[in-house]
Design an enzyme around this catalytic site. Sequence first.
Site, PDB file in Angstrom:
ATOM      1  CE  LYS A 196      14.088  -6.972 -28.734  1.00 27.65           C
ATOM      2  NZ  LYS A 196      14.294  -7.398 -27.117  1.00 27.65           N
ATOM      3  CE  LYS A 250      18.520  -7.940 -27.826  1.00 23.28           C
ATOM      4  NZ  LYS A 250      17.575  -7.514 -27.293  1.00 23.28           N
TER       5      LYS A 250
HETATM    6  C1  PBG Z   1      13.247  -9.211 -24.543  1.00 24.29           C
HETATM    7  C2  PBG Z   1      14.428  -9.570 -25.050  1.00 24.29           C
HETATM    8  C3  PBG Z   1      15.561 -10.108 -25.589  1.00 24.29           C
HETATM    9  C4  PBG Z   1      16.488  -9.615 -25.530  1.00 24.29           C
HETATM   10  C5  PBG Z   1      17.230  -8.994 -24.523  1.00 24.29           C
HETATM   11  N1  PBG Z   1      15.862  -8.735 -24.622  1.00 24.29           N
HETATM   12  C6  PBG Z   1      14.452 -11.349 -26.616  1.00 24.29           C
HETATM   13  C7  PBG Z   1      13.615 -11.501 -27.442  1.00 24.29           C
HETATM   14  O1  PBG Z   1      13.312  -9.991 -27.351  1.00 24.29           O
HETATM   15  O2  PBG Z   1      12.405 -11.977 -26.954  1.00 24.29           O
HETATM   16  C8  PBG Z   1      17.518 -11.190 -26.757  1.00 24.29           C
HETATM   17  C9  PBG Z   1      19.168 -10.460 -25.904  1.00 24.29           C
HETATM   18  C10 PBG Z   1      19.762 -11.517 -26.857  1.00 24.29           C
HETATM   19  O3  PBG Z   1      18.858 -12.942 -27.456  1.00 24.29           O
HETATM   20  O4  PBG Z   1      21.220 -12.116 -25.923  1.00 24.29           O
HETATM   21  N2  PBG Z   1      12.943  -8.214 -24.247  1.00 24.29           N
END
Ligand code: PBG
Length: 326
Positions: free
Chosen positions: A197, A250
């Site tokens: 991520k 991601k």
């Molecule tokens: C945070 C989380 C995020 C997303 C899913 N879980 C955002 C972040 O890390 O700030 C983003 C998903 C998206 O943008 O569709 N735990």
Amino acid sequence: MLIHRPRRNRRNEVIRSLVRESHLLPAHLIAPLFVIDGTAQRVAIKSMPGQFRFSIDELVKEAKELYALGVHAVALFPVIDEKLKSPDARESFNPQGLNARSIRAIKEAIPEMMVMGDVALDPYSSDGHDGLVDGESGEILNDPTLEVLAKQALCEARAGADIIGPSDMMDGRVGYLRAALDEEGFHNVLIMSYCAKYASGFYGPFREALDSAPKKGDKKSYQMDPANAKEAIREAMLDEQEGADILMVKPGLPYLDVIYRLKENFTLPIAAYNVSGEYAMVKAAAANGWIDQDKVILETLVSFRRAGADVILTYFAKEAALLLRK
Ligand code: PBG
């Protein structure tokens, strides 16, 4: 005389279908859904046209529609009232909290629906970070966070979650969660690890939807540097060793190479998260008449399959399922 005429294999739709390498089905999709308290609410999310914050009754309706369209898995993200946010993010494991109630409601209404619970503190943290924050130094504390994440995962499993999705990027959390789940007899609950991520600009609309942006600083000390790919392999190796069932990359589109590398190097199924910013870009361009939305949606999703993703989390799940039906 031309010997090689690749165009022969593209002559008509029957031939193209015979030789097609990748396939996209609603069964490959997981629909992320946002939940709010209240009843009969469908609150539009400005930066994500077509997406809503659903109250639980509406959430169940939406889940039923998705299920009927062949989308048999949802990932839930609760919008937590500012008053319930705290530095220790204790609301994240409240058995009567919005998150647990929404999981239970979907499992009661549609037991066959696979429900994925998010594991990370940001929606519940007054600091807006995925981990606990040291008040003095501002450091995101790794090991103390694991304990809270385990409480959250157990709260979700007890509510009936089938899949736990740690999106926090703390070190060692997959193994920690696996042990905690197994100890309580939840050995059948899957862990879909957000293993690669990235610290991405593509999460903007999601943070607006949840009102979960970090109050101070950024997430670069735990989410990955967009410049790195080998590091994704290291993260994946660790998560595999720690017992992850599915490895996720991601965001999606800017990281197709990472999806490909993980697919080549691991035997575990790979998931791609087509995130909020990717969704917003397509919607904005389509609203301006600059792209053909339906074509772009299917092209985007099949590109994940071609790159090696087995599973795709996407806000286009419903639209794609409707398009695939045609
Ligand atoms: C945070 C989380 C995020 C997303 C899913 N879980 C955002 C972040 O890390 O700030 C983003 C998903 C998206 O943008 O569709 N735990």
